[in-house]
Structure formats: structure tokens, C-alpha cells
Design an enzyme around this catalytic site. Sequence first.
Site, PDB file in Angstrom:
ATOM      1  N   ASP A 178      -5.555 -30.343  41.744  1.00 16.84           N
ATOM      2  CA  ASP A 178      -5.238 -31.729  40.389  1.00 16.84           C
ATOM      3  C   ASP A 178      -6.301 -32.102  40.156  1.00 16.84           C
ATOM      4  OD1 ASP A 178      -4.953 -33.712  38.767  1.00 16.84           O
ATOM      5  OD2 ASP A 178      -4.609 -35.443  40.758  1.00 16.84           O
ATOM      6  N   LYS A 194      -7.919 -36.765  28.989  1.00 14.09           N
ATOM      7  CA  LYS A 194      -9.148 -36.884  29.181  1.00 14.09           C
ATOM      8  C   LYS A 194     -10.033 -35.577  28.322  1.00 14.09           C
ATOM      9  CE  LYS A 194      -7.334 -38.824  34.158  1.00 14.09           C
ATOM     10  NZ  LYS A 194      -7.516 -40.169  33.291  1.00 14.09           N
ATOM     11  N   TRP A 210      -5.635 -41.086  43.526  1.00 18.41           N
ATOM     12  CA  TRP A 210      -4.845 -40.060  43.106  1.00 18.41           C
ATOM     13  C   TRP A 210      -4.347 -39.026  44.255  1.00 18.41           C
ATOM     14  CZ3 TRP A 210      -1.967 -41.912  39.120  1.00 18.41           C
ATOM     15  CH2 TRP A 210      -3.372 -42.928  38.255  1.00 18.41           C
TER      16      TRP A 210
HETATM   17  N1  PMP Z   1      -4.718 -37.022  39.094  1.00 15.22           N
HETATM   18  C1  PMP Z   1      -5.967 -37.512  37.996  1.00 15.22           C
HETATM   19  C2  PMP Z   1      -7.094 -37.207  38.947  1.00 15.22           C
HETATM   20  C3  PMP Z   1      -6.392 -38.698  37.757  1.00 15.22           C
HETATM   21  O1  PMP Z   1      -7.905 -39.296  37.107  1.00 15.22           O
HETATM   22  C4  PMP Z   1      -4.973 -39.484  37.192  1.00 15.22           C
HETATM   23  C5  PMP Z   1      -4.418 -40.483  35.708  1.00 15.22           C
HETATM   24  N2  PMP Z   1      -6.210 -41.119  36.112  1.00 15.22           N
HETATM   25  C6  PMP Z   1      -3.121 -39.150  37.343  1.00 15.22           C
HETATM   26  C7  PMP Z   1      -3.269 -37.591  38.294  1.00 15.22           C
HETATM   27  C8  PMP Z   1      -2.343 -39.460  37.153  1.00 15.22           C
HETATM   28  O2  PMP Z   1      -2.266 -38.526  35.972  1.00 15.22           O
HETATM   29  P1  PMP Z   1      -0.972 -39.134  34.581  1.00 15.22           P
HETATM   30  O3  PMP Z   1      -0.851 -40.666  34.306  1.00 15.22           O
HETATM   31  O4  PMP Z   1      -0.918 -38.314  33.454  1.00 15.22           O
HETATM   32  O5  PMP Z   1       0.119 -39.205  35.247  1.00 15.22           O
END
Ligand code: PMP
Length: 359
Positions: free
Chosen positions: A171, A195, A100
Site C-alpha cells: 500500500d 495525496k 491503515w
Molecule cells: N492506506 C493509507 C496508507 C492511507 O493513508 C489511506 C487514506 N488516508 C488509505 C489506505 C485509505 O485510502 P482510501 O480512502 O483511498 O480508501
Amino acid sequence: MTYNFNAGPATIPATVMERARGEFIDYANCGYGIIEASHRSAEFEEIIARAEGNVRELTGIGDDFAVLFLQGGASTQFAMIPMNFLPPDRTAAYVDTGLWSGKAVKEARKIGHVAVVAGTADADYDHIPELPAGTVATDAAYLHITTNNTICGTQYQAVPEVPDCVPLFADMSSDILSRPLPFESFDLVYAGAQKNLGPSGVTLVIVCRDLAESGAANLPSMLDYRTHIKGDSLYNTPPTFAIYMMALVTDWICEQGGLSAVAEVNRRKAADIYGCIDHDGFYRGRARTDSRSAMNVCFNLPTAAQEAAFVEAAAASGLIGLKGHRSVGGIRASIYNGMPPAGVNALVDFMQEFRRSQG
Ligand code: PMP
């Protein structure tokens, strides 16, 4: 009984689900459900104000921060952040701790200059790197970190030290509101709700108002933080039902006693699973012990065939969603705020039983 260990969307506290069911058809005796309510109605105004108030109470942030409820997931924030805060003559610093953060880097590179100042790709992302003084240039546009790494199961144990003049962005998609943090040390925090905070569809952003005001000019309205601050997250139709659910989940966190209380439960849940992993070498934890996540416990079994058998037998026992992310394999138990200790106990019992069955 089914316990859902998926990484997100994920388990929502049972009492919240029951309350939402009770209010679904007729909210507060107004004769219709909140999912049908106008985003300009008095009912919804109360809900969004409550969600914001809860976030403010739990994080302790002051009025110099705005709380926004946006759409597009954390993935849109990957782009929106550099669009707003990475001018062409500056460089943004990123720490690469997994898939991510890598995606955040990739989006930022489309907008401007990026320096990956630290990272653990060489170690299969099994830990959070140190950021010794001097790692982040004092003229960096900002530093971006990922506080919890959902796929490899690592988590910052403390907020890194950053030069005062460099804004700190995080994030927090997979550990927001799961533990107390000095939230005022961050200039911008974002997280998809799916989450720790409710269902998918809404992204929580906490941003320093002065920073937002300093953002780039002439951005598309929807991608400019100022638009959403000015409109109180109602510039366009917000994801009303997801925000309602976030209000209920944050009510629940407050009722539990706030972030210290949920953190203590989260710490014990994680310790129980890691304790089982550390028992005799049958299970192998993926993350280095100093970087272990209290949210996503990732581990391996001796063989991939045993891992597949584990996932299948666990599901047959009502423990679902334990397969690791497709990019790394193995097992992942996601145990966010909503996972009750009873679910973790059931998993630990299952792990012990499975280990015995493998002789
Ligand atoms: N950052 C992290 C740490 C994540 O775990 C995730 C999704 N699992 C995301 C970003 C992406 O998030 P989204 O699907 O809400 O765009």
C-alpha cells in the site's frame, strides 16, 4: 496565500491546477471539456495512455506489469488483494505499522488466514519494524506492507528483504511516486491518487501480469484484476476526470526531472521541518528518527491546549490542515509532491514564531 497541509485530498501543484482551469471548458479545441468527454473518445484515450506512459516511465516497470486505474480507493484493494491472491489453504503475511495496515489485515481476515509477522502497535507505531531473515514463511501467499504510514508519520527507508518465492505487495497510498524505488521488486502496488497523484476518485494499481493471471476463479468481474487488465481499465466507466488530473500531475513529475528530482525536494522539505522540531524540545517528533516519513511530519507540543492554539493560529496565518488524525491527535504536516518548498518555509517560520510566543 493559503498552504494546505491536509493529509488527502491534498495540495496539487499550482501549475497543474492552472493548466486544468485553462482546459476545463474546452479541451484541446475539441469544443467541450474533458469532464464531459466519453471514456471511448480519442481525447480520453490519449489521456489514459499518457497517464499510463508516465507511470511506466517514472517507475521503470516493464511490460510484465499492468498499470490499472480503478475505483473504490485503497480500501477496496484491502479486500480485492486477498480475494484474488489468498487461497483457503495458504496464509498471507502482513506487517502492522498503523491504522491503515490494521484495516488491510481486518479485510484479509474476512477472506482467509492471516499472520501478522511483525508490527509496532506496542510502541504506538513510532517506527518501522525490522524484518530479519525467517520473519516471512517461504510458503506465505504474499507479504503486505504499508510503505508510508499517514497517521503516525513513519516510512520504510528501504524495501524489505523477502524470500524470492513470496510476492511482495505494498500500500503506497501516501508515498507513491515521491521517491525512486525498485518498483520491479514489488508484485503489486496500489495507491489512492488523492495525496501524491491528483484528486480522489482513482486508485492506481501496478500488478505483475502473471500474478494477476494466477488469481482465484469466479470472482465478481469488478473485483478480478484480470477484468481490468483485459479491458485496459475501461471495462466499466472509469473516473475520467481524476485520470485526466493524474495525467497532468505525472506530466508535472516528469517535467521536474522524475522521481530522483522530486525525492530530493521532498527530502529537503521534510528535513527543514524535522530540523525545527529537533531544535530545543518544544516540539517533539512522533516517529523515531530512523523511521521518519518525508510525507507526513507528525509532532506534539508540550500540551494539548498549545496544540489546539497552534492549529488555530496557523490557520489564521493561511497554514491549514495541520491538525493530527483524530486517532492520535497532535500536529501533522502533510507535505506530498504538490506542497511547494515555499509552503514548508512558511510553516517553519510559523513554528519558530509560535515557539517564541510561548516563551
Ligand atoms: N492506506 C493509507 C496508507 C492511507 O493513508 C489511506 C487514506 N488516508 C488509505 C489506505 C485509505 O485510502 P482510501 O480512502 O483511498 O480508501
